[in-house]
Design a protein around this motif. Structure first.
Motif, PDB file in Angstrom:
ATOM      1  N   PHE A 158      -0.855   4.056   9.362  1.00 43.16           N
ATOM      2  CA  PHE A 158      -1.649   4.215   8.145  1.00 43.16           C
ATOM      3  C   PHE A 158      -2.758   5.241   8.368  1.00 43.16           C
ATOM      4  O   PHE A 158      -2.924   6.170   7.576  1.00 43.16           O
ATOM      5  CB  PHE A 158      -2.248   2.862   7.729  1.00 43.16           C
ATOM      6  CG  PHE A 158      -3.147   2.953   6.534  1.00 43.16           C
ATOM      7  CD1 PHE A 158      -2.619   2.955   5.260  1.00 43.16           C
ATOM      8  CD2 PHE A 158      -4.523   3.044   6.684  1.00 43.16           C
ATOM      9  CE1 PHE A 158      -3.446   3.050   4.148  1.00 43.16           C
ATOM     10  CE2 PHE A 158      -5.357   3.142   5.595  1.00 43.16           C
ATOM     11  CZ  PHE A 158      -4.816   3.140   4.323  1.00 43.16           C
TER      12      PHE A 158
ATOM     13  N   PHE B 275       4.126  -1.214   3.467  1.00 43.44           N
ATOM     14  CA  PHE B 275       3.357   0.015   3.495  1.00 43.44           C
ATOM     15  C   PHE B 275       4.313   1.177   3.324  1.00 43.44           C
ATOM     16  O   PHE B 275       5.285   1.297   4.053  1.00 43.44           O
ATOM     17  CB  PHE B 275       2.632   0.083   4.842  1.00 43.44           C
ATOM     18  CG  PHE B 275       1.809   1.301   5.029  1.00 43.44           C
ATOM     19  CD1 PHE B 275       0.866   1.664   4.103  1.00 43.44           C
ATOM     20  CD2 PHE B 275       1.984   2.088   6.140  1.00 43.44           C
ATOM     21  CE1 PHE B 275       0.105   2.785   4.282  1.00 43.44           C
ATOM     22  CE2 PHE B 275       1.225   3.209   6.337  1.00 43.44           C
ATOM     23  CZ  PHE B 275       0.280   3.557   5.402  1.00 43.44           C
TER      24      PHE B 275
ATOM     25  N   PRO C  21      -2.930  -3.216   6.477  1.00 42.29           N
ATOM     26  CA  PRO C  21      -1.571  -2.726   6.747  1.00 42.29           C
ATOM     27  C   PRO C  21      -1.089  -3.251   8.094  1.00 42.29           C
ATOM     28  O   PRO C  21      -1.874  -3.371   9.033  1.00 42.29           O
ATOM     29  CB  PRO C  21      -1.731  -1.207   6.751  1.00 42.29           C
ATOM     30  CG  PRO C  21      -3.169  -0.965   7.017  1.00 42.29           C
ATOM     31  CD  PRO C  21      -3.911  -2.142   6.493  1.00 42.29           C
TER      32      PRO C  21
ATOM     33  N   TYR D  63       0.867  -1.180   0.000  1.00 44.95           N
ATOM     34  CA  TYR D  63       0.000   0.000   0.000  1.00 44.95           C
ATOM     35  C   TYR D  63       0.903   1.228   0.000  1.00 44.95           C
ATOM     36  O   TYR D  63       1.827   1.311   0.787  1.00 44.95           O
ATOM     37  CB  TYR D  63      -0.879   0.023   1.253  1.00 44.95           C
ATOM     38  CG  TYR D  63      -1.494  -1.327   1.570  1.00 44.95           C
ATOM     39  CD1 TYR D  63      -1.056  -2.052   2.672  1.00 44.95           C
ATOM     40  CD2 TYR D  63      -2.463  -1.872   0.759  1.00 44.95           C
ATOM     41  CE1 TYR D  63      -1.594  -3.293   2.957  1.00 44.95           C
ATOM     42  CE2 TYR D  63      -3.011  -3.114   1.037  1.00 44.95           C
ATOM     43  CZ  TYR D  63      -2.571  -3.823   2.140  1.00 44.95           C
ATOM     44  OH  TYR D  63      -3.090  -5.053   2.426  1.00 44.95           O
TER      45      TYR D  63
END
Length: 142
Positions: free
Chosen positions: A107, A135, A101, A44
């Protein structure tokens, strides 16, 4: 009296021609690679304008301005998430995607930093999960 069915290993492919066995091996190998790509290539990326999600061979780009809400979820639907400890991101007109995540707190902080008006529903646990997801935060120079 119940009857038992006994299959030995290789019975299914025993009567196949050599070319059919090769084709079956190639198809099974490609399917295995497809499944493994989702395991090793899930990540991500949060930029100033979008959330980029990659899950195996698939990718999504969600403009941050379209994100309406983020909710904790245990939804088992197929998604670019390697854990059932997920976040459901609702965006656009009733679209959603599930992600997981490993550091939910970080996040959510990054999303809130860029979009403070995003609704975060429920009490989300902020303990980091150590999965194989990666991430990244990509800050673009303006």
């Amino acid at each position: 009296m119940p009857t038992a069915v006994h299959l030995e290993l290789g019975t299914i492919a025993e009567d196949l021609a050599v070319t059919d066995k090769i084709l079956l091996t190639v198809i099974c190998s490609l399917f295995t690679l497809f499944l493994l790509s989702g395991w090793f290539h899930t990540l991500y990326i949060v930029t100033d304008k979008a959330l980029k999600i990659r899950g195996g061979l698939f990718s999504w780009t969600i403009p941050l301005e379209e994100i309406e809400a983020i909710t904790e979820s245990k939804n088992p639907l197929s998604a670019p998430a390697l854990s059932l400890d997920r976040l459901q991101i609702t965006y656009g007109k009733s679209k959603f995607i599930l992600i997981s995540p490993k550091d939910k707190s970080l996040f959510l902080k990054q999303i809130k930093k860029i979009r403070p008006d995003v609704l975060i529903e429920g009490e989300i646990s902020y303990l980091p999960k150590y999965g194989r997801e990666r991430f990244f935060f990509a800050h673009q120079k303006r």
